[in-house]
Design a protein around this motif. Structure first.
Motif, PDB file in Angstrom:
ATOM      1  N   VAL A  62       6.357 -80.624  44.007  1.00 35.11           N
ATOM      2  CA  VAL A  62       7.224 -81.800  43.907  1.00 35.11           C
ATOM      3  C   VAL A  62       7.871 -81.814  42.531  1.00 35.11           C
ATOM      4  CG1 VAL A  62       7.330 -84.317  44.036  1.00 35.11           C
ATOM      5  CG2 VAL A  62       5.733 -83.063  45.499  1.00 35.11           C
ATOM      6  N   VAL A  63       7.055 -81.557  41.513  1.00 34.33           N
ATOM      7  CA  VAL A  63       7.528 -81.387  40.134  1.00 34.33           C
ATOM      8  C   VAL A  63       6.997 -80.042  39.654  1.00 34.33           C
ATOM      9  CG1 VAL A  63       7.429 -82.254  37.774  1.00 34.33           C
ATOM     10  CG2 VAL A  63       7.551 -83.867  39.680  1.00 34.33           C
ATOM     11  N   PRO A  64       7.856 -79.040  39.483  1.00 33.46           N
ATOM     12  CA  PRO A  64       7.366 -77.700  39.136  1.00 33.46           C
ATOM     13  C   PRO A  64       6.954 -77.534  37.690  1.00 33.46           C
ATOM     14  CG  PRO A  64       9.755 -77.691  39.324  1.00 33.46           C
ATOM     15  CD  PRO A  64       9.304 -79.063  39.757  1.00 33.46           C
ATOM     16  N   GLY A  65       7.308 -78.486  36.819  1.00 33.51           N
ATOM     17  CA  GLY A  65       6.988 -78.328  35.410  1.00 33.51           C
ATOM     18  C   GLY A  65       7.784 -77.188  34.791  1.00 33.51           C
ATOM     19  N   PRO A  66       7.233 -76.522  33.783  1.00 31.17           N
ATOM     20  CA  PRO A  66       7.974 -75.430  33.151  1.00 31.17           C
ATOM     21  C   PRO A  66       8.181 -74.242  34.076  1.00 31.17           C
ATOM     22  CG  PRO A  66       5.729 -75.544  32.309  1.00 31.17           C
ATOM     23  CD  PRO A  66       5.937 -76.777  33.128  1.00 31.17           C
ATOM     24  N   ALA A  67       7.291 -74.062  35.057  1.00 35.55           N
ATOM     25  CA  ALA A  67       7.415 -72.978  36.041  1.00 35.55           C
ATOM     26  C   ALA A  67       6.443 -73.264  37.177  1.00 35.55           C
ATOM     27  CB  ALA A  67       7.102 -71.621  35.406  1.00 35.55           C
ATOM     28  N   GLU A  68       6.796 -72.828  38.393  1.00 34.30           N
ATOM     29  CA  GLU A  68       5.910 -73.027  39.531  1.00 34.30           C
ATOM     30  C   GLU A  68       4.654 -72.171  39.386  1.00 34.30           C
ATOM     31  OE1 GLU A  68       7.807 -72.458  43.272  1.00 34.30           O
ATOM     32  OE2 GLU A  68       9.146 -74.192  43.045  1.00 34.30           O
TER      33      GLU A  68
END
Length: 510
Positions: free
Chosen positions: A175-181
């Motif tokens: 939903v929110v990948p952040g800096p990278a999945e």
């Protein structure tokens, strides 16, 4: 409050005798005063154990005491010197062996002074955290009101606490990948830990790294359909204000999820109408119009998927899970069909079968009693949806007959006797199995024998006595006796192809 702050209090005059790695930067847990030889049953982890050493009668007692403390995760022993004038060397050696920090309290300092100092510091810290928490909550709510996305808020929290944050679902969708999945291996480990943890927040180990897992919203909800916040690092080592910041973000993320879910709920009647038209064989032009209104992208090739979660009261859970997986592959429509099974139209791609197996497979640890069966058609267009739906139904029947908690079967896997059995109604297959193998099943039930298991292995070994005996760790004569008993009970001759096929299909229909 950190342990290092205790040493900064001149009135306590504490002396550090041994420091375990990283202990000085850890937040102080509960302060427990005890003189029991084995106080471990009263500890839960992270405590500072304050003791006057009354329990020590010999050097061996130091090992017993420290082992009990370390076994429950306590980090520090604060020892008084009134009993012996100094901390015994055997206690220091035991602390080194078990990696427990040891601190000495001088004779002239009362234990009450230490506990009062810690209590006062904790009270001040709590007040500061509450004030900071109110400020953060106002900032987060203001950011949501001004149109900030959940990704932006996650980035802000990540910067504040110094740990990367991601929001995922139990199927591994970001939903929110952040800096990278996260990679597939890490997602598998994280979701497995979340679904099986006795309580949350929990800590997962994946690829040599630690991740803290916080439920988004109530931790009492169904974890299969939950969002979870994945934060790099072990939250048990963080200061309380960082943990509180994470919990506050989880509350904001829960509000964002409600907004998204309401949007899908508003579209669901359109989706149900469109799929009902497909099932009833409506005009192609009208079907296409309804599907576009429901959000399907008809210019791309599609596949039809049919899913079923076999568990009491699982209808809402099944829809939520299927929608979640569908969102991970692109624009899709999902709704219950006329027979109660879930139907989805998903964008086709070469990677789709593997993606579905992996996403649905991540739910297995959370399905101890339920069964999830999914059938997937081949690639199709809007002009051939009815045929693709029947194809998916066949594949679903095969998946339903599988013996695993989660089974995903594609149309290209359905062949030979598998396709034949999938098209036969359940009651017909049960009747056929009972007529062919009923006496054998009854014999096994009454005598706790292994005739069916031996028969299955015998057919799997193409009728080889020796290979069957080797596979079952039996003598060849035992295998011969059991197969002869099967032939007597069924009236079949397993040396004849026709009879062997009859028995094989009956086994596959169990």
């Amino acid at each position: 409050m950190l342990l290092s702050e205790l040493f900064d209090a001149p009135e306590l005059r504490l002396r550090l005798l041994y420091a375990a790695e990283g202990v000085e930067i850890r937040p102080i847990g509960r302060l427990i005063t005890t003189d029991l030889l084995e106080p471990g049953s009263y500890l839960s982890g992270g405590e500072l154990v304050l003791t006057g050493l009354v329990w020590r009668r010999s050097a061996a007692d130091s090992e017993t005491f420290v082992a009990s403390v370390a076994g429950q995760g306590a980090t520090t022993i604060i020892a008084g010197t009134a009993q012996f004038g100094a901390v015994p060397d055997d206690l220091l050696e035991a602390c080194r062996r078990h990696q427990v920090t040891l601190v000495e309290v001088p004779t002239e300092v009362a234990f009450a002074d230490v506990t009062e100092y810690v209590a006062a510091a904790e009270s001040a810290d709590t007040g500061a955290r509450l004030s900071a928490s109110l400020v953060r909550q106002r900032q987060l709510l203001s950011a949501i009101a001004s149109g900030r996305s959940l990704d932006e808020l996650a980035a802000r929290i990540s910067a504040d606490i110094g740990h990367d944050c991601r929001v995922i679902t139990s199927t591994g969708r970001h939903v929110v990948p952040g800096p990278a999945e996260l990679d597939d291996e890490t997602l598998d480990a994280v979701t497995r830990r979340f679904l099986t943890a006795d309580r949350t927040p929990a800590v997962a180990d994946a690829s040599g790294a630690k991740y803290s897992l916080f439920p988004v919203g109530s931790g009492l909800g169904n974890r299969l359909t939950a969002w979870l916040l994945v934060v790099d690092g072990d939250h048990t080592l963080w200061p309380p204000d960082q943990v509180e910041a994470v919990h506050e973000f989880c509350g904001i993320a829960a509000l964002d999820r409600v907004r998204r879910d309401e949007g899908r709920l508003a579209l669901r009647p359109l989706v149900e109408d469109a799929l009902a038209l497909v099932e009833s064989g409506g005009p192609q032009a009208e079907v296409a119009t309804r599907l576009r209104q429901a959000g399907a992208q008809l210019h791309r090739p599609m596949v039809v998927a049919v899913a079923e979660l076999r568990d009491d009261g699982a209808a809402d859970v099944a829809v939520a899970l299927f929608e979640d997986v569908a969102l991970s592959v692109g624009p899709a429509v999902v709704a219950p069909g006329q027979d109660g099974l879930l139907i989805g139209l998903l964008p086709s791609s070469p990677e789709l079968p593997d993606l579905l197996r992996r996403a649905f497979g991540r739910l297995s640890p959370g399905l101890p009693r339920a069964r999830l069966a999914v059938g997937v058609s081949g690639e199709t267009g809007v002009d051939a949806l009815a045929g693709a739906l029947e194809e998916a139904r066949f594949a679903h029947r095969v998946a339903r007959a599988g013996g695993t908690p989660v089974s995903v079967v594609t149309s290209d896997q359905v062949a030979s006797h598998v396709l034949l059995l999938a098209t036969v109604p359940d009651d017909v297959r049960r009747t056929y199995t009972h007529r062919v193998l009923g006496p054998v099943l009854e014999h096994d039930r009454r005598n706790r024998s292994e005739l069916v298991a031996t028969l299955q292995e015998f057919l799997a070994c193409s009728g080889s006595w020796s290979r069957t005996a080797e596979a079952l760790h039996l003598h060849v004569n035992t295998v011969r006796y059991r197969i002869e008993r099967v032939e007597q009970l069924t009236g079949r001759d397993l040396s004849q192809l026709e009879d062997r096929v009859d028995v094989f299909l009956a086994l596959k229909s169990l």
